[in-house]
Design an enzyme around this catalytic site. Structure first.
Site, PDB file in Angstrom:
ATOM      1  N   ARG A 197       0.816  -1.233   0.000  1.00 16.73           N
ATOM      2  CA  ARG A 197       0.000   0.000   0.000  1.00 16.73           C
ATOM      3  C   ARG A 197       0.844   1.276   0.000  1.00 16.73           C
ATOM      4  O   ARG A 197       0.384   2.342   0.365  1.00 16.73           O
ATOM      5  CB  ARG A 197      -0.995   0.028   1.162  1.00 16.73           C
ATOM      6  CG  ARG A 197      -1.975  -1.113   1.114  1.00 16.73           C
ATOM      7  CD  ARG A 197      -3.262  -0.781   1.851  1.00 16.73           C
ATOM      8  NE  ARG A 197      -4.208  -1.853   1.677  1.00 16.73           N
ATOM      9  CZ  ARG A 197      -4.314  -2.895   2.489  1.00 16.73           C
ATOM     10  NH1 ARG A 197      -3.554  -2.979   3.552  1.00 16.73           N
ATOM     11  NH2 ARG A 197      -5.190  -3.832   2.240  1.00 16.73           N
ATOM     12  N   LYS A 211       4.705  11.912 -10.747  1.00 13.68           N
ATOM     13  CA  LYS A 211       3.863  11.127 -11.664  1.00 13.68           C
ATOM     14  C   LYS A 211       4.547   9.783 -11.883  1.00 13.68           C
ATOM     15  O   LYS A 211       5.704   9.723 -12.298  1.00 13.68           O
ATOM     16  CB  LYS A 211       3.701  11.840 -13.009  1.00 13.68           C
ATOM     17  CG  LYS A 211       2.694  12.979 -12.967  1.00 13.68           C
ATOM     18  CD  LYS A 211       2.421  13.506 -14.363  1.00 13.68           C
ATOM     19  CE  LYS A 211       1.406  14.636 -14.333  1.00 13.68           C
ATOM     20  NZ  LYS A 211       1.224  15.253 -15.661  1.00 13.68           N
ATOM     21  N   GLU A 227      12.837  19.164 -23.426  1.00 11.82           N
ATOM     22  CA  GLU A 227      12.089  19.486 -22.190  1.00 11.82           C
ATOM     23  C   GLU A 227      12.733  20.672 -21.466  1.00 11.82           C
ATOM     24  O   GLU A 227      12.046  21.422 -20.776  1.00 11.82           O
ATOM     25  CB  GLU A 227      12.022  18.259 -21.265  1.00 11.82           C
ATOM     26  CG  GLU A 227      11.333  17.042 -21.875  1.00 11.82           C
ATOM     27  CD  GLU A 227       9.801  17.048 -21.757  1.00 11.82           C
ATOM     28  OE1 GLU A 227       9.220  18.020 -21.238  1.00 11.82           O
ATOM     29  OE2 GLU A 227       9.179  16.056 -22.201  1.00 11.82           O
ATOM     30  N   LYS A 250       9.915  23.467 -12.603  1.00  8.39           N
ATOM     31  CA  LYS A 250       8.948  22.385 -12.413  1.00  8.39           C
ATOM     32  C   LYS A 250       8.522  22.296 -10.957  1.00  8.39           C
ATOM     33  O   LYS A 250       7.332  22.126 -10.654  1.00  8.39           O
ATOM     34  CB  LYS A 250       9.525  21.047 -12.886  1.00  8.39           C
ATOM     35  CG  LYS A 250       8.513  19.920 -12.665  1.00  8.39           C
ATOM     36  CD  LYS A 250       8.621  18.789 -13.601  1.00  8.39           C
ATOM     37  CE  LYS A 250       7.448  17.830 -13.376  1.00  8.39           C
ATOM     38  NZ  LYS A 250       7.506  16.651 -14.184  1.00  8.39           N
ATOM     39  N   GLU A 262      -2.340  18.360 -10.886  1.00  5.44           N
ATOM     40  CA  GLU A 262      -2.707  18.842 -12.223  1.00  5.44           C
ATOM     41  C   GLU A 262      -4.185  19.196 -12.332  1.00  5.44           C
ATOM     42  O   GLU A 262      -4.890  18.747 -13.239  1.00  5.44           O
ATOM     43  CB  GLU A 262      -2.303  17.822 -13.306  1.00  5.44           C
ATOM     44  CG  GLU A 262      -2.242  18.461 -14.690  1.00  5.44           C
ATOM     45  CD  GLU A 262      -1.553  17.587 -15.729  1.00  5.44           C
ATOM     46  OE1 GLU A 262      -0.475  17.044 -15.472  1.00  5.44           O
ATOM     47  OE2 GLU A 262      -2.133  17.469 -16.822  1.00  5.44           O
ATOM     48  N   ARG A 317      -0.410  22.930 -13.646  1.00  6.04           N
ATOM     49  CA  ARG A 317       0.569  21.892 -14.005  1.00  6.04           C
ATOM     50  C   ARG A 317       0.415  21.466 -15.458  1.00  6.04           C
ATOM     51  O   ARG A 317       1.359  20.982 -16.080  1.00  6.04           O
ATOM     52  CB  ARG A 317       0.445  20.690 -13.061  1.00  6.04           C
ATOM     53  CG  ARG A 317       1.526  19.655 -13.317  1.00  6.04           C
ATOM     54  CD  ARG A 317       1.659  18.631 -12.211  1.00  6.04           C
ATOM     55  NE  ARG A 317       2.692  17.657 -12.564  1.00  6.04           N
ATOM     56  CZ  ARG A 317       3.212  16.776 -11.737  1.00  6.04           C
ATOM     57  NH1 ARG A 317       2.813  16.722 -10.484  1.00  6.04           N
ATOM     58  NH2 ARG A 317       4.140  15.937 -12.142  1.00  6.04           N
ATOM     59  N   ASN A 323       2.622  20.384 -20.150  1.00  4.21           N
ATOM     60  CA  ASN A 323       2.304  19.562 -21.320  1.00  4.21           C
ATOM     61  C   ASN A 323       2.479  20.317 -22.631  1.00  4.21           C
ATOM     62  O   ASN A 323       2.030  19.848 -23.685  1.00  4.21           O
ATOM     63  CB  ASN A 323       0.868  19.033 -21.223  1.00  4.21           C
ATOM     64  CG  ASN A 323       0.689  18.110 -20.039  1.00  4.21           C
ATOM     65  OD1 ASN A 323       1.618  17.392 -19.666  1.00  4.21           O
ATOM     66  ND2 ASN A 323      -0.482  18.128 -19.428  1.00  4.21           N
ATOM     67  N   HIS A 352       2.952  18.493 -25.855  1.00  2.00           N
ATOM     68  CA  HIS A 352       2.688  17.073 -25.617  1.00  2.00           C
ATOM     69  C   HIS A 352       1.424  16.558 -26.289  1.00  2.00           C
ATOM     70  O   HIS A 352       1.314  15.360 -26.542  1.00  2.00           O
ATOM     71  CB  HIS A 352       2.626  16.785 -24.115  1.00  2.00           C
ATOM     72  CG  HIS A 352       3.979  16.771 -23.460  1.00  2.00           C
ATOM     73  ND1 HIS A 352       4.826  17.862 -23.464  1.00  2.00           N
ATOM     74  CD2 HIS A 352       4.654  15.797 -22.793  1.00  2.00           C
ATOM     75  CE1 HIS A 352       5.945  17.563 -22.812  1.00  2.00           C
ATOM     76  NE2 HIS A 352       5.869  16.314 -22.404  1.00  2.00           N
ATOM     77  N   HIS A 366       2.405  13.474 -28.238  1.00  2.00           N
ATOM     78  CA  HIS A 366       1.934  12.123 -27.913  1.00  2.00           C
ATOM     79  C   HIS A 366       1.271  11.470 -29.117  1.00  2.00           C
ATOM     80  O   HIS A 366       1.416  10.268 -29.338  1.00  2.00           O
ATOM     81  CB  HIS A 366       0.954  12.155 -26.738  1.00  2.00           C
ATOM     82  CG  HIS A 366       1.639  12.174 -25.399  1.00  2.00           C
ATOM     83  ND1 HIS A 366       0.984  12.454 -24.229  1.00  2.00           N
ATOM     84  CD2 HIS A 366       2.923  11.936 -25.050  1.00  2.00           C
ATOM     85  CE1 HIS A 366       1.840  12.392 -23.216  1.00  2.00           C
ATOM     86  NE2 HIS A 366       3.021  12.082 -23.687  1.00  2.00           N
ATOM     87  N   HIS A 414      10.502  10.377 -27.159  1.00  2.00           N
ATOM     88  CA  HIS A 414       9.503  11.269 -26.544  1.00  2.00           C
ATOM     89  C   HIS A 414       9.882  12.750 -26.711  1.00  2.00           C
ATOM     90  O   HIS A 414       9.063  13.567 -27.160  1.00  2.00           O
ATOM     91  CB  HIS A 414       9.336  10.922 -25.063  1.00  2.00           C
ATOM     92  CG  HIS A 414       8.469  11.876 -24.309  1.00  2.00           C
ATOM     93  ND1 HIS A 414       7.104  11.935 -24.477  1.00  2.00           N
ATOM     94  CD2 HIS A 414       8.777  12.850 -23.412  1.00  2.00           C
ATOM     95  CE1 HIS A 414       6.604  12.884 -23.704  1.00  2.00           C
ATOM     96  NE2 HIS A 414       7.603  13.459 -23.051  1.00  2.00           N
TER      97      HIS A 414
HETATM   98  N1  GLY Z   1       5.688  15.732 -17.337  1.00  2.00           N
HETATM   99  C1  GLY Z   1       4.634  16.576 -16.989  1.00  2.00           C
HETATM  100  C2  GLY Z   1       4.332  16.589 -15.530  1.00  2.00           C
HETATM  101  O1  GLY Z   1       5.081  16.069 -14.750  1.00  2.00           O
HETATM  102  O2  GLY Z   1       3.325  17.127 -15.151  1.00  2.00           O
END
Ligand code: GLY
Length: 382
Positions: A130, A152, A194, A235, A245, A249, A253, A256, A260, A274
């Site tokens: 958990r 993430k 990035e 960041k 997000e 946040r 993107n 992206h 993507h 990527h």
């Molecule tokens: N890579 C985008 C984020 O971490 O929100």
């Protein structure tokens, strides 16, 4: 910043998340201090290092030596390189290996690798017993400036990228910039997309600095640490304000939504890394912003020129196999975008530029407008 930079002490960036706050430590050879830092944070914890075959060859021995010097017991799990490891099958194997290694609630997972390993290991830590804590040791530029920071974690579903996952913050990020010396130039460039993203979305002065200093970043000079630290600070500030997000946040993107779709159209393969998809996506986002009258054509060209200067692809036509089914087809790309996580109730969200250094969330862009825009871009050089 114009004065030449010198290598110095490690740079520390704080991610301010209350009782889940942590430090990102950036510098050449900071991997040697990993054990000492973990022992100070969690005395007595044992560790399981999760890494991939390629990173293991270069960096596992040094990582284990650092842990051993600090008296930390360590086992390891090695997965195959590449996106294929972000799968249910590999997650099962890693989870069972952690249980077999008797990793307990108070122990730690150490994610030693690029974005794939960080996402997989972080998710394994998030669900083992958990939830146990983990440390990120990112070994690619992309992971150092983006995926290792912000919590993430996850794996891919056969139906889409990163669809299974959790927000789970690490307790420490150790970003050794010397490990980037073993990346291929193409991998390094992909990560650089990035870095440029942070300038474009929120810091024009940083973008201008990158335009002048990119060669030193690629050569491994002190500008590299400065660029990584500036990216991590940007960041960290956004994540601290909007961890889950719900708003801001999403600015991360930038590039992206298009990116993507291009990655999906190329089967998430080596045809398009990527970061390369993000580079093409950021140029498309800038060009769409110009078409919508939000920025001048010259600004969109400035974005394209800088990314081209460092050798990144800046147009869909530059992607290997452009003429194959999918990539040259605006409708196919639109269908891929419609599956994106960023779609809300069927509406496409784009991150667009209001100026270089100021991105905005455009939550409701008319799909037919995007389709016509893409159609025009795909035709232009074919
Ligand atoms: N890579 C985008 C984020 O971490 O929100």
């Amino acid at each position: 910043m114009t004065a030449p930079l010198k290598h110095g002490d490690p740079i520390t960036v704080d991610v301010e998340l209350g009782d889940r706050a942590y430090e990102i430590v950036i510098g050449r050879d900071v991997l040697a201090s990993l054990g000492k830092r973990i022992a100070a944070l969690r005395p007595g914890a044992r560790t399981a290092v999760i890494t991939d075959r390629n990173v293991a060859q270069h960096w596992l021995a040094r990582t284990e030596a650092s842990l051993a010097e600090a008296g930390i017991a360590a086992s390891h799990v090695i997965v195959e390189e590449g996106e294929g490891s972000k799968s249910y099958a590999v997650l099962e194997r890693v989870s069972e290996a952690l249980i077999a290694a008797k990793i307990e609630r108070a122990d730690l997972v150490v994610a030693l690798g690029g974005g794939v390993v960080g996402d997989l290991a972080g998710f394994a830590a998030a669900i083992l017993r958990r939830g146990i804590e983990f440390v990120q040791v990112p070994t690619s530029l992309l992971a150092q400036v983006d995926s290792s920071v912000g919590g993430k974690t996850g794996i891919n579903s056969p139906q889409g990228k990163n669809l299974i996952g959790a927000f789970h913050q690490p307790i420490l990020v150790v970003a050794d910039t010397a490990v980037l010396d073993t990346l291929s130039p193409r991998q390094f460039r992909a990560g650089y997309a990035e870095v440029a993203k942070y300038g474009l979305l929120g810091d024009e002065a940083f973008f201008a600095w990158l335009e002048k200093n990119h060669a030193d970043i690629f050569a491994g000079g002190a500008a590299r640490e400065h660029a990584i630290a500036t990216s991590c600070r940007a960041k960290a500030a956004i994540v601290a304000r909007d961890e889950r997000e719900n708003g801001e946040r999403a600015l991360l993107n930038l590039g992206h939504t298009f990116g993507h779709a291009l990655e999906a159209a190329t089967g998430f393969s080596d045809r398009l890394f990527h970061g390369e998809g993000v580079a093409v996506g950021m140029v498309l986002a800038a060009e769409l912003s110009a078409q919508l009258g939000m920025i001048a054509e010259q600004d969109a060209e400035r974005v394209r020129r800088h990314l081209a200067d460092v050798g990144l692809p800046t147009a869909v036509q530059e992607i290997a196999g452009f003429a194959q089914e999918g990539l040259a087809d605006a409708d196919a790309l639109m269908a891929l975008m419609a599956q994106d996580k960023k779609v809300k109730r069927g509406r496409l969200t784009f991150i667009l530029l209001q100026e270089i250094g100021r991105a905005v969330i455009a939550p409701d862009v008319e799909p037919s407008l995007v389709r016509d825009f893409l159609q025009g871009k795909l035709k232009r050089r074919s």
